[in-house]
Write a protein that holds these residues in place. Structure first.
Motif, PDB file in Angstrom:
ATOM      1  N   ILE A 142       1.392  -4.501   4.932  1.00  8.21           N
ATOM      2  CA  ILE A 142       0.719  -5.656   5.679  1.00  8.21           C
ATOM      3  C   ILE A 142      -0.792  -5.465   5.554  1.00  8.21           C
ATOM      4  O   ILE A 142      -1.397  -6.349   5.304  1.00  8.21           O
ATOM      5  N   ILE A 143      -1.001  -4.201   5.839  1.00  6.09           N
ATOM      6  CA  ILE A 143      -2.779  -3.996   5.818  1.00  6.09           C
ATOM      7  C   ILE A 143      -3.132  -4.208   4.543  1.00  6.09           C
ATOM      8  O   ILE A 143      -4.292  -4.834   4.062  1.00  6.09           O
ATOM      9  N   LYS A 144      -2.421  -3.953   3.417  1.00  6.08           N
ATOM     10  CA  LYS A 144      -2.659  -4.170   1.800  1.00  6.08           C
ATOM     11  C   LYS A 144      -2.879  -5.614   1.699  1.00  6.08           C
ATOM     12  O   LYS A 144      -3.880  -6.079   0.845  1.00  6.08           O
ATOM     13  N   THR A 145      -1.882  -6.551   2.208  1.00 11.81           N
ATOM     14  CA  THR A 145      -2.105  -7.797   1.904  1.00 11.81           C
ATOM     15  C   THR A 145      -3.044  -8.663   2.776  1.00 11.81           C
ATOM     16  O   THR A 145      -3.528  -9.739   2.226  1.00 11.81           O
ATOM     17  N   LEU A 146      -3.496  -7.992   3.972  1.00 13.82           N
ATOM     18  CA  LEU A 146      -4.550  -8.622   4.830  1.00 13.82           C
ATOM     19  C   LEU A 146      -5.625  -8.455   4.001  1.00 13.82           C
ATOM     20  O   LEU A 146      -6.613  -9.401   4.220  1.00 13.82           O
ATOM     21  N   GLN A 147      -6.151  -7.630   3.146  1.00 10.31           N
ATOM     22  CA  GLN A 147      -7.156  -7.509   2.667  1.00 10.31           C
ATOM     23  C   GLN A 147      -7.671  -8.565   1.436  1.00 10.31           C
ATOM     24  O   GLN A 147      -8.616  -8.935   1.124  1.00 10.31           O
ATOM     25  N   GLY A 170     -14.998  -2.082   6.741  1.00 13.62           N
ATOM     26  CA  GLY A 170     -14.691  -2.819   5.588  1.00 13.62           C
ATOM     27  C   GLY A 170     -13.185  -3.058   5.395  1.00 13.62           C
ATOM     28  O   GLY A 170     -12.835  -3.485   4.127  1.00 13.62           O
ATOM     29  N   VAL A 171     -12.301  -3.022   6.336  1.00 14.68           N
ATOM     30  CA  VAL A 171     -10.972  -3.063   6.293  1.00 14.68           C
ATOM     31  C   VAL A 171     -10.470  -4.207   7.330  1.00 14.68           C
ATOM     32  O   VAL A 171     -11.138  -4.051   8.586  1.00 14.68           O
ATOM     33  N   ILE A 172      -9.768  -5.229   6.786  1.00 17.32           N
ATOM     34  CA  ILE A 172      -9.245  -6.335   7.921  1.00 17.32           C
ATOM     35  C   ILE A 172      -8.258  -5.832   8.738  1.00 17.32           C
ATOM     36  O   ILE A 172      -7.229  -5.269   7.808  1.00 17.32           O
ATOM     37  N   LEU A 173      -8.103  -6.105   9.880  1.00 25.89           N
ATOM     38  CA  LEU A 173      -7.148  -5.572  10.731  1.00 25.89           C
ATOM     39  C   LEU A 173      -6.707  -6.703  11.777  1.00 25.89           C
ATOM     40  O   LEU A 173      -7.614  -7.445  11.946  1.00 25.89           O
ATOM     41  N   TYR A 212       1.309 -13.363   9.928  1.00 24.97           N
ATOM     42  CA  TYR A 212       0.880 -12.388  10.405  1.00 24.97           C
ATOM     43  C   TYR A 212       0.660 -12.206  12.083  1.00 24.97           C
ATOM     44  O   TYR A 212       0.991 -11.395  12.459  1.00 24.97           O
ATOM     45  N   ALA A 213       0.414 -13.576  12.470  1.00 27.39           N
ATOM     46  CA  ALA A 213       0.344 -13.546  13.933  1.00 27.39           C
ATOM     47  C   ALA A 213       1.692 -13.361  14.528  1.00 27.39           C
ATOM     48  O   ALA A 213       1.461 -12.613  15.864  1.00 27.39           O
ATOM     49  N   LYS A 214       2.833 -13.447  14.102  1.00 29.02           N
ATOM     50  CA  LYS A 214       4.033 -13.398  14.826  1.00 29.02           C
ATOM     51  C   LYS A 214       4.616 -11.809  14.547  1.00 29.02           C
ATOM     52  O   LYS A 214       5.729 -11.508  15.263  1.00 29.02           O
ATOM     53  N   LEU A 215       4.072 -11.095  13.907  1.00 25.12           N
ATOM     54  CA  LEU A 215       4.475  -9.839  13.468  1.00 25.12           C
ATOM     55  C   LEU A 215       4.137  -9.011  14.565  1.00 25.12           C
ATOM     56  O   LEU A 215       3.142  -8.801  15.200  1.00 25.12           O
ATOM     57  N   PRO A 216       5.263  -8.234  15.139  1.00 21.02           N
ATOM     58  CA  PRO A 216       4.818  -7.242  16.519  1.00 21.02           C
ATOM     59  C   PRO A 216       3.932  -6.086  15.911  1.00 21.02           C
ATOM     60  O   PRO A 216       3.661  -5.953  14.833  1.00 21.02           O
ATOM     61  N   ALA A 217       3.334  -5.497  17.065  1.00 19.87           N
ATOM     62  CA  ALA A 217       2.161  -4.862  16.757  1.00 19.87           C
ATOM     63  C   ALA A 217       2.946  -3.427  16.288  1.00 19.87           C
ATOM     64  O   ALA A 217       3.853  -3.006  16.586  1.00 19.87           O
TER      65      ALA A 217
END
Length: 572
Positions: A142-147, A170-173, A212-217
Motif C-alpha cells: 500500500i505504501i508503495k502504491t501511495l507514492q 518525502g513519503v506519502i502516508l 485507501y480511505a476504507k482500509l483499516p489502519a
C-alpha cells in the motif's frame, strides 16, 4: 505457584528494581528532575517502604504464607500514586482497527512503530505495532502504491473524519486530523500510530480514493501487559523504547474494542520464519492481490497510468504545480502584482526557458522501461537470481541489450564517474533510487532502497539483478540522471504452472538454481504483466515446472491470467 518459579520471578523483579533505582540516583545528581516528578517519586518510595519493609522483617523470622498475604493485600498506610502522564492524546474520528481476526493466545510477529507518552488506566504503556504475519493486503504494498498519487488537495480539510495523504520526509502516508487551534492541527498517521502537531497549510496534502480511505489502519493500538527477555532488566516502557522499530514476537492476552492487550518477547529469525510460513499456508491461493490485478485495475488504483499522456509526468515522474503555485500577474521588475498583499500565491519569476521550478525530494523512477513481450511468444533469458521454486529474475539475451548493460556497468564503475558521485547526506527514503557499493565484489550497482533500519542496516534491491543486499549508509551514493537511459534489467518472472509447497524449502530452491541460474533458457510467456507468467523449458523443450512437480519439490498451480473477454482474470 511453584515455589522455585516464584522465587526466580521475584528475584528478577528485584534485579529490575535495583537497576531502576541506580538510574534514578544518577539522575538526581544531575538536578534534571522536575518538582512534579520528585513528588511522584517520594510518594512511590513511601509506598514501597510501607509494603516491603514489614515483609522483609517478617520473612526474616517466619515462613508463614498467611502473614505474607496479609501484608501484600492490606498494606499499611497505603499512599496513592498517580501515573505520570503528559498531554492527553486527542481523540480522532474514523480510526478503524481490524481486530476481529485476533483471539486470546494468538501469536505472531510484529514491528513496534510508536510509543505513546501516556499510560492506560492500569499504568501500563501504550504502543503501536504492525502485524507482519497477518494475511491479506500488506502495508509495504500500500505504501508503495501511495507514492504514485498526484491529486493534491486544493481545498482545506472540512471534516475530521476524512482520510487524506500527507507527505512526510518525502513519503506519502495516510492520516486523519483534528484541529488544535487556528494555526496547528493534530495529525495521526494511520500506518505508524504517530501523532504530530503541525500546520497543515505548510504540508503537501493529497486526496485519497475510497480504496485507501476504507482500509483499516495498519498500526494497531496495543497495551503492553508483559514482556519476556533474558538480556533486558528495565521497566516495561524502557523495554518498548529498546524495541522501537525492531521485530518482536507477540502473544494476545485479550482483545478490546479498539486495542489489543499483548505480551512481547525477542523474536529469533527461526521464530519469524515459522510464523510467516504458518500464515502463508492459510492464505487462499486465488485471493485477489496486487499481483493478480490487471493493468486497467492497477491504473485506476494508481490514479496515473504508466503510459500517461501527461508529458511532464512521463518525463519527470511527477506533475509540476508551477501554474497553480506561482502568481501569473507577478512583475519581476516591481517584484509584486496588482493584488498587492491580498495575493496568496508565490511571487517568483518562472524560468526563462519555461522549465519547472518544482522538484521532487528524491528519485523514485526512471524514464525508460523494458518492453513487454507478446503473450504466447518464446524468449531466451538468463536467470540472475532465484527467489524461490516459483520465482526468479532474469536478463534478456539480445546482443544489443547485453552490450548496453555492460557499457553502463563499466561507466558506473569508471574513475571518471565515481569521483563525482555525491555522498548520501540524509537517511534514505523508501523506494529512493541510489547507487550501492556491493560488499561482495566492491562494484557499484543501481539500486532501490527497500528498508531503512539504521545507518548500518539498509536493505536495498539491485534493480538490474533482482537480489537484495544489506548495506551501510557509507555504501550508498545519490542517484545520477545520466544513468536513466537504460531500463532496469532485472525481469521478474513467475513459473505459471508451479506453486510452493512451503515458504522455506531450500532443496527446491537449490534444484531450480542448479537448473537455470546463469544459463540461457527459453521461457514461453503466458502473461506479460509484471511479474511475467512463464513456462520454463530446458534445452530439449521439456517443461522444468513439470519436473519440479514430479519430483515433489513443488505443487501444481493453475495460472490466473488475463482473458480476451471483458478483461477478466480467469484460470488458464
Amino acid at each position: 505457584m511453584d515455589d522455585d518459579y516464584g522465587i526466580k520471578f521475584l528475584e528478577s523483579l528485584i534485579t529490575k528494581i535495583k537497576s531502576v533505582l541506580d538510574t534514578m540516583q544518577l539522575t538526581l545528581k544531575t538536578n534534571t528532575v522536575s518538582l512534579t516528578e520528585m513528588v511522584i517519586m517520594i510518594n512511590s518510595a513511601h509506598t514501597f517502604l510501607n509494603i516491603w519493609e514489614p515483609l522483609a522483617k517478617t520473612c526474616a523470622r517466619t515462613d508463614d504464607e498467611a502473614v505474607l498475604y496479609q501484608h501484600v493485600m492490606n498494606p499499611v498506610n497505603e499512599v496513592s500514586v498517580d501515573i505520570p502522564k503528559v498531554e492527553n492524546v486527542p481523540a480522532f474520528e474514523n480510526l478503524f482497527y481490524q481486530l476481529d481476526r485476533y483471539k486470546p493466545n494468538v501469536t505472531g510477529v510484529c514491528h513496534v512503530t510508536h510509543i505513546e507518552e501516556s499510560f492506560d488506566r492500569n499504568g501500563q504503556p501504550i504502543f503501536y505495532m504492525i502485524d507482519q504475519t497477518m494475511d491479506g493486503i500488506r502495508m509495504a504494498e500500500i505504501i508503495k502504491t501511495l507514492q504514485n498519487i498526484t491529486s493534491e488537495l486544493q481545498t482545506p480539510l472540512d471534516s475530521c473524519s476524512t482520510v487524506f495523504g500527507i507527505e512526510i520526509d518525502g513519503v506519502i502516508l495516510r492520516a486523519v486530523h483534528t484541529v488544535a487551534d487556528e494555526s496547528f492541527s493534530f495529525v495521526k498517521l494511520l500506518d505508524t500510530g504517530e501523532v504530530l502537531k503541525i500546520n497543515l497549510r505548510e504540508m503537501k496534502l493529497y486526496e485519497l480514493s475510497p480504496f485507501y480511505a476504507k482500509l483499516p489502519a495498519f498500526a494497531l493500538k496495543c497495551v503492553l501487559v508483559d514482556f519476556q527477555t533474558d538480556s533486558f532488566t528495565g521497566t516495561p516502557r524502557e523495554y518498548l523504547q529498546w524495541s522501537l522499530y525492531e521485530t518482536r514476537k507477540y502473544q494476545i492476552f485479550d482483545v478490546g474494542s479498539d486495542q489489543l492487550l499483548v505480551s512481547l518477547k525477542t523474536c529469533s529469525p527461526l521464530d519469524r520464519e515459522l510464523l510467516v510460513e504458518e500464515t502463508l499456508q492459510k492464505k487462499n491461493e486465488y485471493k485477489i492481490s496486487l499481483d493478480t490485478l490487471d493493468r486497467e485495475q492497477l491504473d485506476a488504483l494508481y490514479e496515473e497510468t504508466t503510459g500517461t499522456s501527461n508529458a511532464m509526468k512521463a518525463v519527470l515522474g511527477y506533475v509540476p504545480k508551477d501554474d497553480s503555485r506561482i502568481c501569473p500577474f507577478y512583475d519581476s521588475e516591481t517584484e509584486r502584482c496588482f493584488k498587492g498583499s491580498h495575493c496568496k500565491k508565490e511571487h517568483v519569476a518562472k524560468l526563462i526557458d519555461g522549465w519547472t521550478r518544482d522538484t521532487v525530494l528524491h528519485k523514485i523512477q526512471i524514464r525508460t522501461a523494458i518492453e513487454h513481450p507478446q503473450i504466447g511468444s518464446e524468449q531466451v533469458v538468463v536467470p540472475t537470481f532465484v527467489v524461490h521454486v516459483d520465482e526468479f529474475y532474469a536478463h534478456m539475451t539480445q546482443k544489443d541489450a547485453i552490450e548496453d548493460f555492460n557499457n553502463l556497468q563499466n561507466k558506473l564503475n569508471s574513475y571518471e564517474f565515481k569521483r563525482n558521485y555525491k555522498i548520501l547526506d540524509h537517511e534514505p527514503h523508501f523506494r529512493e533510487l541510489v547507487f550501492a557499493k556491493s560488499g561482495d565484489d566492491g562494484l557499484w550497482y543501481r539500486a532501490e532502497v527497500q528498508e531503512f533500519y539504521s545507518s548500518d542496516r539498509i536493505i536495498v534491491f539491485l534493480v538490474d539483478f533482482g537480489n537484495h543486499e544489506t548495506m551501510r549508509l557509507e555504501q550508498l551514493r545519490e542517484w545520477d540522471d545520466q544513468f536513466d537511459y537504460l531500463p532496469f534489467q532485472a525481469i521478474h518472472c513467475r513459473l505459471a504452472n508451479v506453486k510452493r509447497l512451503r515458504e522455506r524449502h531450500p532443496e527446491a530452491v537449490i534444484q531450480l538454481r542448479n537448473a537455470i541460474l546463469n544459463k540461457p533458457i527459453v521461457v514461453r510467456v503466458i502473461d506479460n504483466f509484471d511479474p511475467w507468467e512463464v513456462v520454463v523449458l530446458d534445452q530439449d523443450g521439456n517443461d522444468i515446472g513439470e519436473f519440479l512437480i514430479m519430483t515433489k519439490l513443488a505443487a501444481r498451480r493453475n495460472p490466473v491470467v488475463m482473458s480476451n473477454v471483458e478483461n477478466n482474470l480467469v484460470p488458464l
